[in-house]
Design a protein around this motif. Sequence first.
Motif, PDB file in Angstrom:
ATOM      1  N   UNK A  53       3.022  10.754 -20.941  1.00 47.05           N
ATOM      2  CA  UNK A  53       3.600   9.448 -20.614  1.00 47.05           C
ATOM      3  C   UNK A  53       3.494   9.196 -19.119  1.00 47.05           C
ATOM      4  N   UNK A  54       3.032   8.005 -18.762  1.00 43.71           N
ATOM      5  CA  UNK A  54       2.967   7.625 -17.345  1.00 43.71           C
ATOM      6  C   UNK A  54       4.374   7.319 -16.870  1.00 43.71           C
ATOM      7  N   UNK A  55       4.818   8.025 -15.817  1.00 44.31           N
ATOM      8  CA  UNK A  55       6.172   7.804 -15.334  1.00 44.31           C
ATOM      9  C   UNK A  55       6.220   6.977 -14.059  1.00 44.31           C
ATOM     10  N   UNK A  56       5.129   6.981 -13.303  1.00 39.90           N
ATOM     11  CA  UNK A  56       5.048   6.118 -12.136  1.00 39.90           C
ATOM     12  C   UNK A  56       3.597   6.009 -11.695  1.00 39.90           C
ATOM     13  N   UNK A  57       3.361   5.036 -10.804  1.00 40.70           N
ATOM     14  CA  UNK A  57       2.008   4.868 -10.261  1.00 40.70           C
ATOM     15  C   UNK A  57       2.101   4.392  -8.827  1.00 40.70           C
ATOM     16  N   UNK A  58       1.081   4.765  -8.055  1.00 38.88           N
ATOM     17  CA  UNK A  58       0.995   4.386  -6.645  1.00 38.88           C
ATOM     18  C   UNK A  58      -0.378   3.779  -6.409  1.00 38.88           C
ATOM     19  N   UNK A  59      -0.410   2.571  -5.866  1.00 41.83           N
ATOM     20  CA  UNK A  59      -1.667   1.954  -5.474  1.00 41.83           C
ATOM     21  C   UNK A  59      -1.915   2.209  -4.005  1.00 41.83           C
ATOM     22  N   UNK A  60      -3.090   2.710  -3.667  1.00 44.76           N
ATOM     23  CA  UNK A  60      -3.399   3.049  -2.281  1.00 44.76           C
ATOM     24  C   UNK A  60      -3.054   4.492  -1.982  1.00 44.76           C
ATOM     25  N   UNK A  61      -3.080   4.835  -0.713  1.00 43.45           N
ATOM     26  CA  UNK A  61      -2.751   6.205  -0.291  1.00 43.45           C
ATOM     27  C   UNK A  61      -1.242   6.384  -0.399  1.00 43.45           C
ATOM     28  N   UNK A  62      -0.806   7.383  -1.181  1.00 42.81           N
ATOM     29  CA  UNK A  62       0.649   7.555  -1.381  1.00 42.81           C
ATOM     30  C   UNK A  62       1.356   8.022  -0.115  1.00 42.81           C
TER      31      UNK A  62
ATOM     32  N   UNK B 110      -6.315  -0.567 -13.579  1.00 44.49           N
ATOM     33  CA  UNK B 110      -6.508  -0.150 -12.193  1.00 44.49           C
ATOM     34  C   UNK B 110      -7.258  -1.256 -11.462  1.00 44.49           C
ATOM     35  N   UNK B 111      -6.631  -1.787 -10.418  1.00 42.63           N
ATOM     36  CA  UNK B 111      -7.239  -2.861  -9.649  1.00 42.63           C
ATOM     37  C   UNK B 111      -7.820  -2.383  -8.327  1.00 42.63           C
ATOM     38  N   UNK B 112      -7.454  -1.172  -7.911  1.00 39.36           N
ATOM     39  CA  UNK B 112      -7.950  -0.638  -6.637  1.00 39.36           C
ATOM     40  C   UNK B 112      -7.937   0.874  -6.676  1.00 39.36           C
ATOM     41  N   UNK B 113      -8.740   1.457  -5.829  1.00 45.97           N
ATOM     42  CA  UNK B 113      -8.716   2.911  -5.678  1.00 45.97           C
ATOM     43  C   UNK B 113      -8.372   3.225  -4.230  1.00 45.97           C
ATOM     44  N   UNK B 114      -7.650   4.306  -3.994  1.00 47.08           N
ATOM     45  CA  UNK B 114      -7.117   5.210  -4.999  1.00 47.08           C
ATOM     46  C   UNK B 114      -5.883   4.629  -5.691  1.00 47.08           C
ATOM     47  N   UNK B 115      -5.734   4.996  -6.934  1.00 49.87           N
ATOM     48  CA  UNK B 115      -4.505   4.761  -7.688  1.00 49.87           C
ATOM     49  C   UNK B 115      -4.081   6.121  -8.221  1.00 49.87           C
ATOM     50  N   UNK B 116      -2.824   6.432  -8.068  1.00 53.65           N
ATOM     51  CA  UNK B 116      -2.297   7.708  -8.536  1.00 53.65           C
ATOM     52  C   UNK B 116      -1.314   7.456  -9.667  1.00 53.65           C
TER      53      UNK B 116
ATOM     54  N   UNK C  30       0.820  -1.199   0.000  1.00 56.63           N
ATOM     55  CA  UNK C  30       0.000   0.000   0.000  1.00 56.63           C
ATOM     56  C   UNK C  30       0.862   1.260   0.000  1.00 56.63           C
ATOM     57  N   UNK C  31       0.635   2.136  -0.961  1.00 57.28           N
ATOM     58  CA  UNK C  31       1.337   3.412  -1.024  1.00 57.28           C
ATOM     59  C   UNK C  31       2.731   3.342  -1.624  1.00 57.28           C
ATOM     60  N   UNK C  32       3.141   2.181  -2.085  1.00 54.73           N
ATOM     61  CA  UNK C  32       4.478   2.031  -2.656  1.00 54.73           C
ATOM     62  C   UNK C  32       4.521   2.581  -4.081  1.00 54.73           C
ATOM     63  N   UNK C  33       5.552   3.336  -4.381  1.00 52.42           N
ATOM     64  CA  UNK C  33       5.722   3.933  -5.702  1.00 52.42           C
ATOM     65  C   UNK C  33       6.329   2.883  -6.628  1.00 52.42           C
ATOM     66  N   UNK C  34       5.687   2.697  -7.777  1.00 49.91           N
ATOM     67  CA  UNK C  34       6.200   1.775  -8.789  1.00 49.91           C
ATOM     68  C   UNK C  34       6.435   2.552 -10.073  1.00 49.91           C
ATOM     69  N   UNK C  35       7.620   2.423 -10.617  1.00 50.70           N
ATOM     70  CA  UNK C  35       7.894   3.098 -11.878  1.00 50.70           C
ATOM     71  C   UNK C  35       7.294   2.281 -13.004  1.00 50.70           C
ATOM     72  N   UNK C  36       6.828   2.979 -14.001  1.00 49.25           N
ATOM     73  CA  UNK C  36       6.172   2.342 -15.138  1.00 49.25           C
ATOM     74  C   UNK C  36       6.991   2.594 -16.387  1.00 49.25           C
TER      75      UNK C  36
END
Length: 137
Positions: free
Chosen positions: A113-122, A99-105, A25-31
């Motif tokens: 271009x999408x540079x990163x994404x966070x699932x859950x509260x960042x 998107x598998x869950x909200x919030x997703x940032x 939860x809240x972990x930043x993942x680069x895309x």
Amino acid sequence: MIGGLVAIGTLLVAGLIGVLLRRRDGRVRTKNTATVPDDVRAVLDPRAEVTLVQLSTTFCAPCRHARVILADLADKTDGLAHADIDLTDRPELAQRLAVLRTPTTLAVDSQGAEILRVGGVPRRESLLAALRPHLSA
């Protein structure tokens, strides 16, 4: 006796799953730098180097907390903007964005271009650290 062992095993498995989900939860993942759909590009701030696009749903309680964090971060960081997309009535967009869950940032650069994404509260500090290379200030 067997019922007790099954109950204990079930509790252990559920606890392990809970720990694993909490760690993600809240972990930043680069895309990869795939271009986002036009629905997302429409909400990007053209003056910002990076726009944080929050994908939410109507009855999502953590989404409100994420919105406060992202809006505050965008207000206090040059070159950063915040936008929100409600996915409640847009399951096709959620599917296209995986998107598998909200919030997703999603952090989207000025070219879309999408540079990163966070699932859950960042987590504020880890998100800001991941964004620094993409911001000039």
